[in-house]
Design an enzyme around this catalytic site. Structure first.
Site, PDB file in Angstrom:
ATOM      1  N   CYS A 148      10.745   9.673  -0.500  1.00  0.00           N
ATOM      2  CA  CYS A 148      11.705  10.745  -0.292  1.00  0.00           C
ATOM      3  C   CYS A 148      11.540  11.761  -1.417  1.00  0.00           C
ATOM      4  O   CYS A 148      11.323  11.411  -2.567  1.00  0.00           O
ATOM      5  CB  CYS A 148      13.150  10.300  -0.266  1.00  0.00           C
ATOM      6  SG  CYS A 148      13.518   9.167   1.071  1.00  0.00           S
TER       7      CYS A 148
ATOM      8  N   TRP B 140      11.379   9.367   3.661  1.00  0.00           N
ATOM      9  CA  TRP B 140      10.541   8.207   3.971  1.00  0.00           C
ATOM     10  C   TRP B 140      11.527   7.109   4.305  1.00  0.00           C
ATOM     11  O   TRP B 140      12.254   6.619   3.438  1.00  0.00           O
ATOM     12  CB  TRP B 140       9.701   7.843   2.754  1.00  0.00           C
ATOM     13  CG  TRP B 140       8.723   6.735   2.994  1.00  0.00           C
ATOM     14  CD1 TRP B 140       7.457   6.844   3.503  1.00  0.00           C
ATOM     15  CD2 TRP B 140       8.913   5.341   2.722  1.00  0.00           C
ATOM     16  NE1 TRP B 140       6.870   5.615   3.565  1.00  0.00           N
ATOM     17  CE2 TRP B 140       7.728   4.670   3.092  1.00  0.00           C
ATOM     18  CE3 TRP B 140       9.968   4.594   2.209  1.00  0.00           C
ATOM     19  CZ2 TRP B 140       7.578   3.299   2.961  1.00  0.00           C
ATOM     20  CZ3 TRP B 140       9.813   3.220   2.081  1.00  0.00           C
ATOM     21  CH2 TRP B 140       8.623   2.584   2.454  1.00  0.00           C
TER      22      TRP B 140
ATOM     23  N   ASN C 146      17.367   9.732  -2.793  1.00  0.00           N
ATOM     24  CA  ASN C 146      16.123   8.976  -2.816  1.00  0.00           C
ATOM     25  C   ASN C 146      16.445   7.647  -3.485  1.00  0.00           C
ATOM     26  O   ASN C 146      16.938   7.649  -4.606  1.00  0.00           O
ATOM     27  CB  ASN C 146      15.069   9.757  -3.615  1.00  0.00           C
ATOM     28  CG  ASN C 146      13.850   8.933  -3.941  1.00  0.00           C
ATOM     29  OD1 ASN C 146      13.505   8.014  -3.199  1.00  0.00           O
ATOM     30  ND2 ASN C 146      13.186   9.241  -5.030  1.00  0.00           N
ATOM     31  N   GLY C 147      16.197   6.549  -2.797  1.00  0.00           N
ATOM     32  CA  GLY C 147      16.516   5.242  -3.361  1.00  0.00           C
ATOM     33  C   GLY C 147      17.187   4.372  -2.313  1.00  0.00           C
ATOM     34  O   GLY C 147      17.109   4.668  -1.117  1.00  0.00           O
TER      35      GLY C 147
ATOM     36  N   GLU D 144     -10.669  -1.660  -4.207  1.00  0.00           N
ATOM     37  CA  GLU D 144     -10.195  -0.277  -4.134  1.00  0.00           C
ATOM     38  C   GLU D 144     -10.811   0.452  -2.927  1.00  0.00           C
ATOM     39  O   GLU D 144     -10.140   1.204  -2.219  1.00  0.00           O
ATOM     40  CB  GLU D 144     -10.528   0.436  -5.462  1.00  0.00           C
ATOM     41  CG  GLU D 144     -10.261   1.931  -5.502  1.00  0.00           C
ATOM     42  CD  GLU D 144      -8.816   2.322  -5.197  1.00  0.00           C
ATOM     43  OE1 GLU D 144      -7.962   1.452  -5.072  1.00  0.00           O
ATOM     44  OE2 GLU D 144      -8.572   3.535  -5.041  1.00  0.00           O
TER      45      GLU D 144
ATOM     46  N   LYS E 243      -8.791   2.192   0.254  1.00  0.00           N
ATOM     47  CA  LYS E 243      -8.942   3.599   0.648  1.00  0.00           C
ATOM     48  C   LYS E 243      -9.178   3.708   2.152  1.00  0.00           C
ATOM     49  O   LYS E 243      -8.599   4.553   2.825  1.00  0.00           O
ATOM     50  CB  LYS E 243     -10.102   4.272  -0.106  1.00  0.00           C
ATOM     51  CG  LYS E 243      -9.885   4.569  -1.546  1.00  0.00           C
ATOM     52  CD  LYS E 243      -8.902   5.679  -1.850  1.00  0.00           C
ATOM     53  CE  LYS E 243      -7.497   5.218  -2.024  1.00  0.00           C
ATOM     54  NZ  LYS E 243      -7.077   4.547  -3.211  1.00  0.00           N
TER      55      LYS E 243
ATOM     56  N   GLU F 103      -5.865   2.912   4.089  1.00  0.00           N
ATOM     57  CA  GLU F 103      -4.757   3.870   3.986  1.00  0.00           C
ATOM     58  C   GLU F 103      -4.995   5.140   4.773  1.00  0.00           C
ATOM     59  O   GLU F 103      -4.074   5.649   5.378  1.00  0.00           O
ATOM     60  CB  GLU F 103      -4.495   4.386   2.572  1.00  0.00           C
ATOM     61  CG  GLU F 103      -4.642   3.575   1.439  1.00  0.00           C
ATOM     62  CD  GLU F 103      -4.142   4.262   0.167  1.00  0.00           C
ATOM     63  OE1 GLU F 103      -5.005   4.496  -0.678  1.00  0.00           O
ATOM     64  OE2 GLU F 103      -2.954   4.541   0.004  1.00  0.00           O
TER      65      GLU F 103
ATOM     66  N   HIS G 220     -17.235 -19.251   2.726  1.00  0.00           N
ATOM     67  CA  HIS G 220     -16.123 -20.205   2.789  1.00  0.00           C
ATOM     68  C   HIS G 220     -15.159 -19.886   3.921  1.00  0.00           C
ATOM     69  O   HIS G 220     -14.050 -20.406   3.949  1.00  0.00           O
ATOM     70  CB  HIS G 220     -15.393 -20.251   1.444  1.00  0.00           C
ATOM     71  CG  HIS G 220     -16.264 -20.733   0.332  1.00  0.00           C
ATOM     72  ND1 HIS G 220     -16.658 -22.052   0.225  1.00  0.00           N
ATOM     73  CD2 HIS G 220     -16.874 -20.071  -0.679  1.00  0.00           C
ATOM     74  CE1 HIS G 220     -17.452 -22.182  -0.832  1.00  0.00           C
ATOM     75  NE2 HIS G 220     -17.595 -20.985  -1.390  1.00  0.00           N
TER      76      HIS G 220
ATOM     77  N   LYS H 165       3.791   8.671  -1.596  1.00  0.00           N
ATOM     78  CA  LYS H 165       3.040   8.674  -2.852  1.00  0.00           C
ATOM     79  C   LYS H 165       3.694   7.817  -3.926  1.00  0.00           C
ATOM     80  O   LYS H 165       3.031   7.085  -4.634  1.00  0.00           O
ATOM     81  CB  LYS H 165       2.928  10.123  -3.332  1.00  0.00           C
ATOM     82  CG  LYS H 165       2.144  10.305  -4.612  1.00  0.00           C
ATOM     83  CD  LYS H 165       0.681  10.158  -4.356  1.00  0.00           C
ATOM     84  CE  LYS H 165      -0.167  10.296  -5.604  1.00  0.00           C
ATOM     85  NZ  LYS H 165      -1.477   9.667  -5.403  1.00  0.00           N
TER      86      LYS H 165
HETATM   87  O1  M6R Z   1       2.236   5.511  -8.923  1.00  0.00           O
HETATM   88  P1  M6R Z   1       1.597   4.159  -8.992  1.00  0.00           P
HETATM   89  O2  M6R Z   1       0.248   4.188  -9.591  1.00  0.00           O
HETATM   90  O3  M6R Z   1       2.475   3.151  -9.689  1.00  0.00           O
HETATM   91  O4  M6R Z   1       1.452   3.695  -7.498  1.00  0.00           O
HETATM   92  C1  M6R Z   1       0.967   2.433  -7.167  1.00  0.00           C
HETATM   93  C2  M6R Z   1       0.582   2.356  -5.721  1.00  0.00           C
HETATM   94  O5  M6R Z   1       1.688   2.620  -4.911  1.00  0.00           O
HETATM   95  C3  M6R Z   1      -0.527   3.338  -5.370  1.00  0.00           C
HETATM   96  O6  M6R Z   1      -1.652   3.149  -6.154  1.00  0.00           O
HETATM   97  C4  M6R Z   1      -0.902   3.201  -3.879  1.00  0.00           C
HETATM   98  O7  M6R Z   1      -1.504   1.966  -3.647  1.00  0.00           O
HETATM   99  C5  M6R Z   1      -1.817   4.356  -3.470  1.00  0.00           C
HETATM  100  N1  M6R Z   1      -1.402   4.871  -2.214  1.00  0.00           N
HETATM  101  C6  M6R Z   1      -3.236   3.961  -3.359  1.00  0.00           C
HETATM  102  O8  M6R Z   1      -4.053   4.966  -2.915  1.00  0.00           O
END
Ligand code: M6R
Length: 617
Positions: A2, A74, A100-101, A490, A494, A497, A513, A612
């Site tokens: 949010c 969100w 937000n929260g 990682e 990517k 997401e 395994h 984000k």
């Molecule tokens: O702001 P932060 O680095 O604490 O966020 C952690 C994760 O939410 C963040 O890295 C998330 O996995 C991203 N969308 C990855 O691309």
């Protein structure tokens, strides 16, 4: 999660609040709304969908309006709908709140308010707030409070449990808006005869560099010419503003189709920024100007605990290998959302390193608080200056990657890696007499990294062409060993997401395994083979998946012709020390996810269901 913005001043408030809100769309985007005060009184306009869906509804609104708050949602409580969109209002329609929260005790509060005759229109937890303020306002007015709305807000927030960043406007106080926070971020941008509010600093950069960062249980009354802060108990608060040095252009797309591609391409520069001023002319890493602990304290640590979520956690994965190799200290890596429920063993000899781009991730913040309570030293690796984790950690090492707007993290990840390498090298320097034997070659090689990442980016065309072949694949496997496995994690994230293709990272030795059963004709398997001492083992694993019909895509060092010969596609990245290869090897995986998602027509910067900054648990 949010986004909240607001404006109060002499200019037209509505377009300013909306313009800021568009910069926060990465925080959530399932519905949006505004509350504005003009000659006609308090008006609320909201809609399902992205912020743009408000445009037709706002036609003819906002002329002469000098105060507005706005919200992009969100969803947590209640599906995306117009009724559930913020702002929410009280029964009289005179008080509007954006939030937000999560208000954890909202059900009990709602029952009480409904029993007292309040009518609710949404399924949200937030809606209890305007009704509670309405209730307390009458009492505050009756008690002759100087600012009854501020008093009512304090009384309201004393009743709620959970996390909140909120903004409130009321027809009762048309010259000011109110803000408050607990565990969710909110900043006030200071202008001349005007003030801005926002969940995040990038939304303010076009207007001001001077910001007041709200702390937990702060309540502020914000008029065009004043900001008055109090604590929940009514104690006045004096807070010095923070000067933000980020370049405003860094938060714009700058000619790219997507923030993600821009942020991938910024990496040579952001890596340089992360290292700037941290390596002495003699080639030694020196962080003593930023993280100041007595030498005996550094030496007394007998354990390091890295704690983070998502991409930041995967940066920690690479750091664990690096720290253990360099420092010969036990290093634990913890998913922040699991950490505190495990009752972890921490003491004054533990160095806890939370890693976070936003500095606001609720789970990571909770881990910071737990670690401090248990007497550990907390050293945060954080990108956003003034964020909660940056403020609450004992020490902070900023990553200086600049604003990262795309929900999928790219440049923040490589900057986290660099900051962690720097921390490891600093620790190695202060913990042992004389120079660590690995330090000199590592620092030298790190200084070459921006140029090597630039070369890795030259794979753009190769990756783009390759991506066309995989848009119909339902699954990807990403394999690696050692540090390559950290990068595989990682890379798979990517893909998931932003392309919505299932990507699964596996330590290559684990394939046999069980997961090997999933490989069949044409299954794409990305094989990272950048670790010299593990390359032969990796070659065997590649042969195993090839023998089952997989389409193998290898990421190899530029001079590795042997691996290149046995795979279907190859991406060559420049050679550096194995410890630093993750910084270079991740680049083609970022590009591959981007181009697959682009070919599939995905919402790359704002992937479905994600936000984000994850400020709820
Ligand atoms: O702001 P932060 O680095 O604490 O966020 C952690 C994760 O939410 C963040 O890295 C998330 O996995 C991203 N969308 C990855 O691309």
């Amino acid at each position: 999660m949010c986004g909240i913005t607001g404006y109060v001043g002499a200019r037209q408030a509505l377009p300013l609040a909306l313009d800021q809100l568009r910069k926060l769309e990465y925080r959530g985007y399932d519905s949006a709304g505004v509350a504005l005060l003009d000659a006609a009184g308090l008006q609320v306009v909201k809609s399902v969908g992205k912020i743009a869906s408000l445009d037709p509804l706002l036609d003819g609104h906002g002329n002469g309006c000098l105060l507005a708050i706005a919200h992009t949602r969100w969803a947590t409580h209640g599906r995306p709908s117009t009724d559930n969109a913020h702002p929410h209002t009280d029964c009289s329609g005179q008080i509007a709140v954006v939030h937000n929260g999560i208000i954890e005790n909202y059900l009990a509060l709602r029952e009480r308010l409904e029993a007292a005759g309040h009518t609710f229109r949404s399924e949200t937890d937030t809606e209890v707030l305007p009704h509670l303020i309405e209730e307390h306002l009458q009492a505050a007015e009756g008690a002759g409070e100087a600012d009854p709305l501020a008093a009512a807000l304090r009384a309201t927030l004393r009743e709620v449990r959970g996390s909140f960043a909120i903004a409130v406007v009321s027809a009762h106080t048309p010259d000011r808006l109110y803000v408050a926070r607990r565990d969710s971020p909110l900043v006030i941008g200071l202008g001349a005869g005007e003030h801005f509010i926002a969940s995040d600093i990038p939304a303010l950069l076009a207007h001001t560099r001077d910001v007041l960062v709200l702390e937990d249980d702060d309540i502020g009354a914000v008029s065009p010419t004043s900001v008055t802060l109090h604590k929940l108990d009514g104690t006045p608060v004096q807070r010095a503003p923070l000067r933000i040095t980020w370049d405003a252009a860094a938060a714009e797309k700058g000619g790219y189709d997507h923030y993600m591609l821009k942020e991938i391409r910024e990496q040579p520069a952001t890596i340089r920024d992360t290292m700037r001023g941290r390596v002495t002319p003699e080639g030694r890493v020196d962080l003593s100007g930023e993280v100041s602990l007595p030498a005996e304290k550094w030496r007394a640590f007998n354990r390091i605990t890295l704690v983070a979520c998502g991409t930041a956690y995967y940066a920690g994965y690479a750091a664990r290998y690096f720290f253990e190799r360099l420092l010969r200290l036990p290093v634990e890596l913890e998913i922040a959302s699991e950490f505190r429920y495990r009752d972890p063993i921490l003491d004054e000899h533990t160095l806890v390193v939370p890693i976070s781009q936003s500095g606001e991730t609720a789970d990571t913040l909770a881990a910071v608080r737990l670690a401090r309570r248990q007497g550990a030293t907390v050293l945060g690796i954080v990108n956003v200056v003034g964020s909660s984790i940056a403020r609450e950690a004992d020490q902070v090492l900023h990553t200086w990657a600049g604003p990262e707007i795309c929900v999928a993290s790219t440049k923040a990840y490589t900057s986290q890696l660099i900051a962690l390498y720097l921390l490891g090298l600093h620790l190695a320097g202060v913990r042992q007499e004389g120079t660590h034997p690995l330090a000199e070659p590592l620092v030298g090689a790190m200084q070459a990294l921006p140029a090597l990442v630039e070369q890795a980016l030259d794979n753009d065309r190769v990756v783009q062409e390759m991506a066309h072949n995989f848009t119909r694949s339902p699954d990807f496997f990403v394999l690696g060993r050692g540090l390559d496995y950290a990068v595989a994690l990682e890379g798979a994230l990517k893909l998931k997401e932003i392309s919505y293709i299932h990507g699964e990272a596996l330590a290559a030795g684990e394939m046999k395994h069980g997961p090997l059963a999933l490989v069949s004709e044409g299954t794409p398997v990305i094989c990272l083979a950048t670790q010299d001492d593990l390359r032969e083992k990796m070659l065997s694993n590649i042969k195993e998946v090839k023998a089952r019909g997989a389409t193998a895509i290898a990421v190899v060092k530029e001079d590795d012709t042997e691996t290149a010969r046995i795979v279907d596609y190859v991406v060559r990245v420049p050679r550096t020390l194995d410890e630093l290869m993750p910084v270079v090897a991740v680049v083609p995986l970022q590009l591959l996810a981007y181009y697959v998602a682009r070919d599939l027509g995905r919402e790359i910067d704002q992937p479905r269901n994600l936000a984000k900054s994850v400020t709820v648990e």
